[in-house]
Design a protein around this motif. Sequence first.
Motif: not given
Ligand SMILES: Cc1cc2nc3c(=O)[nH]c(=O)nc-3n(C[C@H](O)[C@H](O)[C@H](O)COP(=O)(O)O)c2cc1C
Length: 351
Positions: A326, A72, A255, A94, A118, A307, A329, A277, A75
């Motif tokens: 991550i 994400g 996710n 992606g 977020l 994380i 974070g 987050g 992408k």
């Molecule tokens: C702005 C944003 C865009 C994201 N886009 C995708 C995505 O395109 N595909 C996906 O599998 N996960 C996507 N995610 C999820 C992240 O890969 C991750 O699984 C999720 O944010 C939890 O991890 P974190 O708490 O470290 O952010 C996105 C997360 C954020 C914050």
Amino acid sequence: MYPLLRPLLFKLRPETSHDLVMNTLGLVSKSKQLTSLCAMLVGAKSQSRPAPTQSVQAMGITFPNPVGLAAGLDKQANACNALHKMGFGWLELGTVTPLPQPGNPKPRMFRLPEHQALINRLGFNSVGLTRFVNNLARADPEIIIGINIGKNAATPLNNAIEDYLIGLRGVYAQADYVAINVSSPNTRDLRNLQQHQALNQLLYALNLERQKLTDSTGKHVPLVVKIAPDLDRRQIDGIAAILRRNRIDGVAATNTTLARRSVEQHPLAHEVGGLSGPPLDDAATATVAALYQNLQGEIPIIGIGGIDSAQAALEKFQAGAKLVQIYTGFIYQGPRLIKAVLDALAPAAGK
Ligand SMILES: Cc1cc2nc3c(=O)[nH]c(=O)nc-3n(C[C@H](O)[C@H](O)[C@H](O)COP(=O)(O)O)c2cc1C
């Protein structure tokens, strides 16, 4: 340097600062010298050569270290070289959709700084497969790359399998693994693909296609399924059984979440989308633990969600993750978070 940059970036709207940083890292990625300079400026240079003890074997891949970039952020596969130099052991790129699509209307990304969190409802804004694959050709071939595939918003759910097959074929040659995203909350009904019959059909079709691709290219690419944190124990057990039956190589958990319990007082809590987050941490770790109890190490787990410290990463490993990723974070703390996690793991990683 990132602690100095961050207040400036946080003055801009979240998506504006995201685009600014990613475009800059995209330009930087075109030059080896600039990539090294940039890593040095953000304080990441010392991590660019990880100790061999940090490498982890999973899914037939040697990951130079167990801390990856979650899907994400990049992408478009535009900034791989610079992102890799930040210290990540590998990058998941992606989600890419078969055809280009703009995603949901803006604004669609929100910061909750009080929670270091977020909320996003980007909805798979994607440059589409053709451009993605062209961009990725510029990445250093030594970087371990996972490619996360999804469906176009305009594709009806009952034709979704075709989109995933197009995605698999399109990225196969360049991927070290392919992640099947059935858990984004921002594409209508996408999460229904986690339901028993739908998931089974999807994975069955992808496995057949993978076999054909293996036969024609001689390359076997592992498949990973990325799941949501908003599943109960029965659903998780059902998914684990389908992963086993379809000989899936890995599972990424999780996710973003639709839940708002941990941020319900926040003025932006009502924004539609996925929350990421620290407020996601417990649910994500519980999902990893439930998966591990079922799978008992048979299928490796990538632990993701909330994380924000070495301790939070250790908890994902203790719950059963073999690797972690991550995203949020990294937005709040920059590359020093990767270094903190790797330093804490140094003696334990790779076991
Ligand atoms: C702005 C944003 C865009 C994201 N886009 C995708 C995505 O395109 N595909 C996906 O599998 N996960 C996507 N995610 C999820 C992240 O890969 C991750 O699984 C999720 O944010 C939890 O991890 P974190 O708490 O470290 O952010 C996105 C997360 C954020 C914050």
